[in-house]
Design a protein around this motif. Structure first.
Motif, PDB file in Angstrom:
ATOM      1  N   VAL A 146       0.831  -1.206   0.000  1.00  0.00           N
ATOM      2  CA  VAL A 146       0.000   0.000   0.000  1.00  0.00           C
ATOM      3  C   VAL A 146       0.863   1.252   0.000  1.00  0.00           C
ATOM      4  O   VAL A 146       1.975   1.261   0.522  1.00  0.00           O
ATOM      5  CB  VAL A 146      -0.967   0.032   1.213  1.00  0.00           C
ATOM      6  CG1 VAL A 146      -1.716  -1.286   1.352  1.00  0.00           C
ATOM      7  CG2 VAL A 146      -0.236   0.353   2.493  1.00  0.00           C
ATOM      8  N   GLY A 147       0.307   2.305  -0.579  1.00  0.00           N
ATOM      9  CA  GLY A 147       1.034   3.568  -0.584  1.00  0.00           C
ATOM     10  C   GLY A 147       0.084   4.735  -0.752  1.00  0.00           C
ATOM     11  O   GLY A 147      -0.873   4.657  -1.525  1.00  0.00           O
ATOM     12  N   GLU A 148       0.352   5.807  -0.018  1.00  0.00           N
ATOM     13  CA  GLU A 148      -0.476   7.013  -0.099  1.00  0.00           C
ATOM     14  C   GLU A 148      -0.250   7.700  -1.446  1.00  0.00           C
ATOM     15  O   GLU A 148       0.891   7.887  -1.876  1.00  0.00           O
ATOM     16  CB  GLU A 148      -0.103   7.965   1.043  1.00  0.00           C
ATOM     17  CG  GLU A 148      -0.947   9.203   1.140  1.00  0.00           C
ATOM     18  CD  GLU A 148      -2.324   8.943   1.761  1.00  0.00           C
ATOM     19  OE1 GLU A 148      -2.551   7.833   2.310  1.00  0.00           O
ATOM     20  OE2 GLU A 148      -3.171   9.844   1.700  1.00  0.00           O
ATOM     21  N   VAL A 149      -1.358   8.076  -2.093  1.00  0.00           N
ATOM     22  CA  VAL A 149      -1.215   8.745  -3.383  1.00  0.00           C
ATOM     23  C   VAL A 149      -0.654  10.159  -3.181  1.00  0.00           C
ATOM     24  O   VAL A 149      -1.078  10.894  -2.287  1.00  0.00           O
ATOM     25  CB  VAL A 149      -2.563   8.774  -4.143  1.00  0.00           C
ATOM     26  CG1 VAL A 149      -3.611   9.597  -3.415  1.00  0.00           C
ATOM     27  CG2 VAL A 149      -2.361   9.293  -5.568  1.00  0.00           C
ATOM     28  N   LEU A 150       0.335  10.491  -4.005  1.00  0.00           N
ATOM     29  CA  LEU A 150       1.036  11.779  -3.902  1.00  0.00           C
ATOM     30  C   LEU A 150       0.832  12.573  -5.190  1.00  0.00           C
ATOM     31  O   LEU A 150       0.920  12.012  -6.284  1.00  0.00           O
ATOM     32  CB  LEU A 150       2.533  11.536  -3.692  1.00  0.00           C
ATOM     33  CG  LEU A 150       2.927  10.605  -2.539  1.00  0.00           C
ATOM     34  CD1 LEU A 150       4.425  10.263  -2.608  1.00  0.00           C
ATOM     35  CD2 LEU A 150       2.594  11.251  -1.191  1.00  0.00           C
ATOM     36  N   TYR A 151       0.544  13.872  -5.050  1.00  0.00           N
ATOM     37  CA  TYR A 151       0.457  14.744  -6.228  1.00  0.00           C
ATOM     38  C   TYR A 151       0.733  16.180  -5.822  1.00  0.00           C
ATOM     39  O   TYR A 151       0.849  16.498  -4.633  1.00  0.00           O
ATOM     40  CB  TYR A 151      -0.890  14.621  -6.956  1.00  0.00           C
ATOM     41  CG  TYR A 151      -2.085  14.259  -6.101  1.00  0.00           C
ATOM     42  CD1 TYR A 151      -2.403  14.995  -4.960  1.00  0.00           C
ATOM     43  CD2 TYR A 151      -2.905  13.191  -6.445  1.00  0.00           C
ATOM     44  CE1 TYR A 151      -3.504  14.657  -4.198  1.00  0.00           C
ATOM     45  CE2 TYR A 151      -4.015  12.851  -5.674  1.00  0.00           C
ATOM     46  CZ  TYR A 151      -4.303  13.584  -4.558  1.00  0.00           C
ATOM     47  OH  TYR A 151      -5.385  13.255  -3.797  1.00  0.00           O
ATOM     48  N   ASP A 152       0.829  17.065  -6.805  1.00  0.00           N
ATOM     49  CA  ASP A 152       1.249  18.437  -6.530  1.00  0.00           C
ATOM     50  C   ASP A 152       0.234  19.230  -5.708  1.00  0.00           C
ATOM     51  O   ASP A 152       0.606  20.051  -4.884  1.00  0.00           O
ATOM     52  CB  ASP A 152       1.504  19.179  -7.853  1.00  0.00           C
ATOM     53  CG  ASP A 152       2.644  18.563  -8.642  1.00  0.00           C
ATOM     54  OD1 ASP A 152       3.560  17.994  -8.005  1.00  0.00           O
ATOM     55  OD2 ASP A 152       2.630  18.637  -9.876  1.00  0.00           O
ATOM     56  N   PHE A 153      -1.059  18.969  -5.967  1.00  0.00           N
ATOM     57  CA  PHE A 153      -2.078  19.773  -5.272  1.00  0.00           C
ATOM     58  C   PHE A 153      -2.380  19.164  -3.894  1.00  0.00           C
ATOM     59  O   PHE A 153      -2.008  18.018  -3.616  1.00  0.00           O
ATOM     60  CB  PHE A 153      -3.341  19.917  -6.126  1.00  0.00           C
ATOM     61  CG  PHE A 153      -3.869  18.632  -6.690  1.00  0.00           C
ATOM     62  CD1 PHE A 153      -4.731  17.838  -5.949  1.00  0.00           C
ATOM     63  CD2 PHE A 153      -3.501  18.219  -7.980  1.00  0.00           C
ATOM     64  CE1 PHE A 153      -5.218  16.663  -6.474  1.00  0.00           C
ATOM     65  CE2 PHE A 153      -3.993  17.033  -8.505  1.00  0.00           C
ATOM     66  CZ  PHE A 153      -4.845  16.247  -7.756  1.00  0.00           C
ATOM     67  N   PRO A 154      -3.071  19.929  -3.027  1.00  0.00           N
ATOM     68  CA  PRO A 154      -3.327  19.446  -1.671  1.00  0.00           C
ATOM     69  C   PRO A 154      -4.237  18.219  -1.674  1.00  0.00           C
ATOM     70  O   PRO A 154      -5.178  18.140  -2.463  1.00  0.00           O
ATOM     71  CB  PRO A 154      -4.036  20.626  -0.987  1.00  0.00           C
ATOM     72  CG  PRO A 154      -3.758  21.806  -1.829  1.00  0.00           C
ATOM     73  CD  PRO A 154      -3.572  21.307  -3.230  1.00  0.00           C
ATOM     74  N   TYR A 191       1.668  13.398 -15.023  1.00  0.00           N
ATOM     75  CA  TYR A 191       0.956  14.643 -15.329  1.00  0.00           C
ATOM     76  C   TYR A 191       0.410  15.345 -14.088  1.00  0.00           C
ATOM     77  O   TYR A 191       0.103  16.523 -14.133  1.00  0.00           O
ATOM     78  CB  TYR A 191      -0.148  14.425 -16.381  1.00  0.00           C
ATOM     79  CG  TYR A 191      -1.309  13.548 -15.955  1.00  0.00           C
ATOM     80  CD1 TYR A 191      -2.490  14.114 -15.464  1.00  0.00           C
ATOM     81  CD2 TYR A 191      -1.244  12.166 -16.074  1.00  0.00           C
ATOM     82  CE1 TYR A 191      -3.560  13.313 -15.083  1.00  0.00           C
ATOM     83  CE2 TYR A 191      -2.309  11.364 -15.694  1.00  0.00           C
ATOM     84  CZ  TYR A 191      -3.462  11.937 -15.205  1.00  0.00           C
ATOM     85  OH  TYR A 191      -4.515  11.135 -14.832  1.00  0.00           O
ATOM     86  N   LEU A 192       0.309  14.653 -12.951  1.00  0.00           N
ATOM     87  CA  LEU A 192      -0.128  15.315 -11.712  1.00  0.00           C
ATOM     88  C   LEU A 192       1.019  15.518 -10.724  1.00  0.00           C
ATOM     89  O   LEU A 192       0.800  15.998  -9.618  1.00  0.00           O
ATOM     90  CB  LEU A 192      -1.251  14.523 -11.034  1.00  0.00           C
ATOM     91  CG  LEU A 192      -2.619  14.490 -11.722  1.00  0.00           C
ATOM     92  CD1 LEU A 192      -3.655  13.815 -10.823  1.00  0.00           C
ATOM     93  CD2 LEU A 192      -3.101  15.897 -12.098  1.00  0.00           C
ATOM     94  N   PRO A 195       8.315  17.239 -11.793  1.00  0.00           N
ATOM     95  CA  PRO A 195       9.565  16.465 -11.811  1.00  0.00           C
ATOM     96  C   PRO A 195      10.216  16.336 -10.436  1.00  0.00           C
ATOM     97  O   PRO A 195      10.711  15.262 -10.082  1.00  0.00           O
ATOM     98  CB  PRO A 195      10.445  17.265 -12.773  1.00  0.00           C
ATOM     99  CG  PRO A 195       9.469  17.880 -13.734  1.00  0.00           C
ATOM    100  CD  PRO A 195       8.265  18.225 -12.895  1.00  0.00           C
ATOM    101  N   ASP A 196      10.191  17.382  -9.661  1.00  0.00           N
ATOM    102  CA  ASP A 196      10.828  17.331  -8.349  1.00  0.00           C
ATOM    103  C   ASP A 196      10.167  16.294  -7.439  1.00  0.00           C
ATOM    104  O   ASP A 196      10.844  15.521  -6.755  1.00  0.00           O
ATOM    105  CB  ASP A 196      10.773  18.712  -7.681  1.00  0.00           C
ATOM    106  CG  ASP A 196      11.453  18.693  -6.319  1.00  0.00           C
ATOM    107  OD1 ASP A 196      12.663  18.382  -6.290  1.00  0.00           O
ATOM    108  OD2 ASP A 196      10.770  18.934  -5.303  1.00  0.00           O
ATOM    109  N   LEU A 197       8.848  16.291  -7.438  1.00  0.00           N
ATOM    110  CA  LEU A 197       8.120  15.304  -6.620  1.00  0.00           C
ATOM    111  C   LEU A 197       8.456  13.887  -7.081  1.00  0.00           C
ATOM    112  O   LEU A 197       8.684  12.983  -6.263  1.00  0.00           O
ATOM    113  CB  LEU A 197       6.611  15.564  -6.698  1.00  0.00           C
ATOM    114  CG  LEU A 197       5.703  14.499  -6.060  1.00  0.00           C
ATOM    115  CD1 LEU A 197       6.081  14.227  -4.609  1.00  0.00           C
ATOM    116  CD2 LEU A 197       4.232  14.927  -6.138  1.00  0.00           C
ATOM    117  N   LEU A 198       8.479  13.706  -8.403  1.00  0.00           N
ATOM    118  CA  LEU A 198       8.798  12.376  -8.927  1.00  0.00           C
ATOM    119  C   LEU A 198      10.178  11.926  -8.461  1.00  0.00           C
ATOM    120  O   LEU A 198      10.368  10.773  -8.038  1.00  0.00           O
ATOM    121  CB  LEU A 198       8.716  12.377 -10.462  1.00  0.00           C
ATOM    122  CG  LEU A 198       7.310  12.584 -11.057  1.00  0.00           C
ATOM    123  CD1 LEU A 198       7.391  12.773 -12.575  1.00  0.00           C
ATOM    124  CD2 LEU A 198       6.389  11.413 -10.708  1.00  0.00           C
TER     125      LEU A 198
END
Lengths: 438, 438
Positions: A146-154, A191-192, A195-198
């Motif tokens: 399992v893993g928490e979904v991560l994206y740029d927006f809150p 797309y969500l 690059p830095d987050l990735l």
């Protein structure tokens, strides 16, 4: 060695490297491990504390669902047959904004009930409140990544991305060395996620040597958008950022170029194929025969059951086998054996659990299911593999063992109180219906 | 009027012209007929000799399978994932050459067991020894339209075609006015039947006002072959021979031109769509959205379960709904309601049974099924139609009534001895396996 459980009197499909089968075979379990697989007469029954009689059915590894959003069971059938953005923005996102850990726990428990009852023993999940997902899987006795979904927006769960990365690290710490649950790092998609987050996600995955799960090239529209933004395909973009590795599980992979396929192969990236979701959302058809030909490890997943609308991997195998035949106009592609591997041993390999589960071999954890073949739609049986892909459905699963624990016998769940769960789920359903105006 | 059977405490989907639903409804049956459909409180329970409690599930018309070769249950999984001609010539034809009326009776009974257990109450069959098919359906209590397959070359059953036509006439005579079984004229296809045979078949169909069932344009290869031989498409060929009429049931219709679609519409020809078989045999994808748009009546069928490999129309609905979405890249085509109509009322219309079955309406025969929705994969339920197409499977059928007779209750068959049937089928399977060298 004492045998705690003997599953006997069935056709054993090991799904091991030699694809061994035993026409009248048995599997012996001690504690959480498989301690013997072979012809029934070689595995003494006398000593077994418990015996499950397969009654001439099929004994095989539990199926592995490599891409789910398990708690979306709560939204199954809430809104179908709609344009993608209307479905997401008018129905799913507003409903998800009202989720909390308790609801996700309940929805995941419901998914575990459905998965156990349909022969799945392991799943890989991406969603919100994944701590609750981990706990629900643990309590249901189901193996899970399992893993928490991560994206740029809150996020409706953790808020800003920094907190999402912290949360992921805490999950890794909390579930370290758990016998059933392991943690993955799960940036939503190229797309969500900037690059830095990735790159930060990849760094956590590399540091802890855990899977990195991401949606990739689910639709042509997404690929067009990425080309416009970065001048390259999502796969090439991930490659340039250093995200392609054997730890990466790329979900969907519908719209790939030949170069993309080469990149995935060269870096031993794992692909999770989700044909029913791709069909229902009209996303397209992934080039699975080409990926397999290139030597890429392809596993199977249902995606969230709101875009499917079920978690039955037997049905998913059937669809996969048929879809690629008609898409290539070749009735020999993706034969039953190939599809069975996708749903078992290659699912385990994709999740980095190739030494743990996915086949029946001495020393592996005991993740085993029994298929009842004494049914009109499974009689006569000429080739078990053919039946498993083209005729068996989840409801034919008679027993399920995960990590040595019998979680279902004679279609009865042992770890989940179905009546209490149903009542709770109906209450949550009423709330969702009222809010959505359904 | 005395009520023999009341099915209550469920969501009633009538599938009638106004698509009426009753959230807490009931259906009353007297003899073989529906005598009341409506809210539960309007249908007094006191007088009912028997009550079936749907326990909050779905009460709906039984499903209609408009294209089967029922006895091919005997060959399910005998040979899969092969090129079409190898499958047919090396496996199916040799096995069929050894069939007899007893084996076809047994195989059809097996199919009836599977169909009843998966919610199908009516089927349209094309095969050899159809007298045995008719008798098996009658004995199982299943509604059926059956016809002996006719083609230019000698049949393993009746020999030369003259005898096949005679046999068809005798079937018509024998089953005239039967409450469950009716007869159709069934020339195999334009490519296996000379123009003269096709015209004679149509003449019998017209004289007796019974359905004419034929395979049409199943593959592009077949269309190419017909163009070469006759200079026109199979549909145009049938049109020129005078075979297009509201009595014609054209099975498959995968490879159609725009002109073909217009011809089918202009003559009110019925189309039987068999998506899973078309996928598994890599035949292609029928232009169903275009046919529906043109106003053609499209019904659903599984085809023989050797090319499927099951007779579960719930799964077939799911596949149909998804396949056309991905094929057109439009998630709104073939919504759940449209697919449900194909499997119920439009199936009845296709078979000329629109006044008899396919919907729950006072005066129609009582062909009714109950779906148990108290299951993890069907909880919560926001929209019954969505669940029926995307989540329900045949195994969720809890009860089935055909022509007023309860043929299944609590998953137990009342007209078929499952144990005896299984033993007989296993014996036939052993014979087939030995002969085929499997």
């Amino acid at each position: 060695m004492s045998i705690d459980l003997l599953i006997r009197n069935g056709i054993v499909l090991t799904m091991d490297e030699e694809d061994r089968k035993f026409d009248r075979g048995a599997v012996a379990v001690s504690g959480d491990a498989i301690v013997g697989v072979g012809p029934e007469e070689t595995l003494a029954a006398e000593g077994a504390a418990r015996v499950i009689d397969a009654r001439g059915g099929i004994i095989m590894p539990g199926l592995i669902n490599t891409h789910t959003h398990a708690a979306m069971t709560l939204f199954r059938g809430l809104a179908d047959d709609l344009p993608l953005m209307e479905w997401l923005q008018d129905h799913i996102f507003p409903a998800e904004a009202r989720l909390d850990a308790d609801k996700v726990y309940a929805g995941t428990t419901l998914a575990c009930a459905e998965m156990i009852l349909s022969g799945t023993t392991c799943f890989c999940d991406m969603y919100l409140f994944e701590g609750a997902v981990a706990q629900a899987a643990r309590d249901a006795g189901v193996r899970a990544v399992v893993g928490e979904v991560l994206y740029d927006f809150p996020s409706p769960h953790y808020g800003p991305i920094e907190k999402g990365l912290d949360y992921t690290l805490r999950l890794i710490e909390k579930w370290r060395d758990d016998p059933l649950v392991s943690i993955a790092v799960e940036p939503h998609s190229p797309y969500l996620c900037a690059p830095d987050l990735l790159k930060r996600a990849e760094s956590i995955s590399r540091t802890h040597d855990i899977p990195l799960v991401i949606h990739v090239s689910e639709t042509k529209g997404e690929v067009d958008q990425m080309r416009e933004r970065y001048g390259k395909t999502p796969v090439a973009h991930l490659s340039d950022l250093g995200l392609l590795s054997p730890r990466l599980i790329a979900c969907h992979c519908v719209a790939l170029t030949q170069d993309d396929i080469s990149l995935l192969r060269d870096h031993n990236v794992k692909v999770s194929h989700n044909p029913e979701s791709n069909m229902k959302l009209a996303s397209g058809i992934a080039p699975i025969p080409e990926l397999l030909k290139a030597g890429v490890c392809v596993a199977l997943g249902t995606d969230g059951c709101s875009s499917n609308n079920n978690l039955d991997l037997f049905g998913e195998m059937d669809t996969a086998a048929k879809l690629h035949k008609v898409n290539t106009l070749d009735p020999t592609v993706l034969d039953a054996g190939a599809v069975l591997r996708m749903a078992t041993i290659d699912g385990a390999r994709a999740l980095g659990l190739g030494d743990i589960t996915g086949s029946l071999e001495t020393g592996k954890r005991a993740d085993i299911i029994v298929i009842d073949t004494d049914k009109p739609h499974l009689t006569p049986m000429y080739h078990p593999e053919s039946h498993l892909v083209y005729a068996v459905r989840g409801s034919d699963a008679a027993a399920s063992v995960i990590n040595g624990q019998v979680v279902m016998a004679d279609r009865q769940l042992t770890t989940i109180d179905r009546t209490a769960l149903s009542a709770q789920i109906r209450e949550i359903g009423r709330e969702i219906r009222e809010f959505n105006g359904n």
